[in-house]
Design a protein around this motif. Structure first.
Motif, PDB file in Angstrom:
ATOM      1  N   ASP A 166      -8.730  -0.460   7.075  1.00 26.90           N
ATOM      2  CA  ASP A 166      -9.617  -1.623   6.940  1.00 26.90           C
ATOM      3  C   ASP A 166     -11.037  -1.283   7.370  1.00 26.90           C
ATOM      4  N   GLU A 197     -14.682  -0.977   4.972  1.00 25.46           N
ATOM      5  CA  GLU A 197     -15.807  -1.895   5.169  1.00 25.46           C
ATOM      6  C   GLU A 197     -17.053  -1.206   5.728  1.00 25.46           C
ATOM      7  N   ARG A 198     -16.883  -0.121   6.421  1.00 23.75           N
ATOM      8  CA  ARG A 198     -17.994   0.564   7.093  1.00 23.75           C
ATOM      9  C   ARG A 198     -18.813   1.331   6.057  1.00 23.75           C
ATOM     10  N   SER A 249     -18.877   3.551   1.223  1.00 26.43           N
ATOM     11  CA  SER A 249     -17.929   3.244   2.288  1.00 26.43           C
ATOM     12  C   SER A 249     -17.453   4.525   2.952  1.00 26.43           C
TER      13      SER A 249
END
Length: 389
Positions: free
Chosen positions: A269, A273-274, A280
């Protein structure tokens, strides 16, 4: 186009489970998601065991899950018990330790080695969470050498008088009874000792950096007098406590799978998102290699524990097989937890994320109930026929 595989179950191990086994896993998973995960980070920070969860844990049939229904248990098979451990440790090793000690180290010896009166007196209330137990084997100087036991029990008329000390005892300050192993003139014997007995003291261990959401204690026995019927009558020698440890270690082979799955899910996850350098984090080859290796190791551990469970339920399980699984699966989980902590960068050092908490907890899991080295030597002895302890 084929559907994507479950990243936490690449070999669809779930399809190998029976309907009952899947139902048990699902019910414990819901409990972990809804009741454990929202509070466990704070419990770890505060060094607090979540006592308030005990009634629901008992209500789900998770205490003494494999004990027959006639004694208050749920009568589940070994694979169900393993799945319980897996889902509880997905929440936290401390919660799985609580259930493991109650089930495998306290209820099991009463069921396997106790009198009918002892079974009827204790097991239903233990399954209901009304009586909590702890297991007094490890001693301050003993560690991996339980035969070097200094705690003694002397016969005095119809009673027994116990003197000694035990260390690193999970549930010690929660417990209403302790299963205490002591040297007697007839070898090592087990006793059911109420913790409110005069001369019995439990002292909680503080300043822990691991299993902070668990109660760990030292036990002291100073002329603790118990009646003759406190003795577990059906076993003598080290095979008594070691038989209990085999039951508990079996559950431990499953538990770290849950911890590793929690860490991998968090890393998946987070990296999705990072955003770094315009894409990403999950789009980086280095990250994908790390994630793929985690999934490989989790898959191997899942298959090992499932086969171990099938052997257990067939009555064919051998202690060496448990040692191999504990060694492999806990090493797998602690390596993954540390790697996930690194993948999360600075965020990984906070208990707002699971990786550091699992990594710290697993430092205890890899040590207790047989260190990694001890289990390696058990396998080595099996391979060579030579005892190198």
């Amino acid at each position: 186009m084929a559907a994507r595989l479950n990243p936490l179950d690449l070999y669809d191990v779930r399809s190998l489970l029976s309907d009952e086994e899947r139902m048990v896993q699902d019910s414990v998973a819901r409990f972990t998601d809804e009741k454990v995960l929202p509070i466990i980070g704070d419990c770890f920070d505060q060094g607090r065991f979540p006592h308030e969860l005990i009634p629901e844990i008992a209500g789900l049939g998770l205490l003494g899950a494999t004990i027959p229904e006639a004694y208050g248990g749920a009568g589940m098979n070994g694979v169900c018990y393993g799945l319980i451990c897996q889902e509880l440790e997905r929440g936290d090793s401390g919660l799985r330790s609580f259930a493991s000690v109650q089930s495998s180290l306290c209820m099991y010896p009463i069921f396997a080695y106790g009198s009918e009166e002892q079974k009827q007196r204790y097991l239903p209330k233990m399954a209901a969470g009304e009586i909590i137990g702890c297991f007094g084997l490890t001693e301050p100087h003993g560690g991996s050498d339980p035969a070097n036991m200094k705690t003694v029990a002397k016969k005095d008329g119809d009673d027994w008088v116990l003197n000694g000390a035990k260390m690193w005892i999970t549930n010690g300050n929660l417990a209403h009874i302790a299963i205490v192993w002591a040297q007697t003139d007839d070898g090592i014997r087990g006793f059911i000792v109420p913790t409110d007995t005069k001369g019995f003291t439990a002292q909680e261990v503080h300043k822990k950096m691991s299993l902070r959401a668990s109660v760990t204690s030292a036990l002291f026995l100073d002329d603790v007098r118990v009646p003759g019927d406190a003795l577990l009558p059906s076993v003598k020698g080290l095979k008594g406590p070691l038989g209990c440890l085999t039951q508990a270690r079996y559950g431990i082979t499953w538990g770290p799978i849950g911890a590793a799955q929690a860490c991998l899910k968090e890393a998946l996850d987070y990296t999705a998102e990072r955003m770094l350098f315009g894409r990403s984090l999950s789009a980086n080859q280095a990250i994908q290699l790390k994630l793929a290796d985690m999934a490989r190791r989790i898959t191997a551990a899942q298959l090992i524990s499932l086969q171990l469970g099938r052997l257990k339920d067939a009555g064919a399980l051998q202690p060496t097989q448990v040692s191999l699984a504990k060694w492999n699966n806990v090493r797998m989980a602690i390596d993954i937890a540390r790697e996930c902590r690194d993948v999360l960068g600075g965020a990984g050092i906070t208990t707002e994320h699971a990786a550091i908490r699992h990594a710290l907890n697993l430092e205890s899991v890899i040590t207790y109930e047989g260190t990694e080295t001890v289990h390696q030597l058990v396998v080595g002895r099996e391979l060579t026929g030579i005892n190198a302890f």
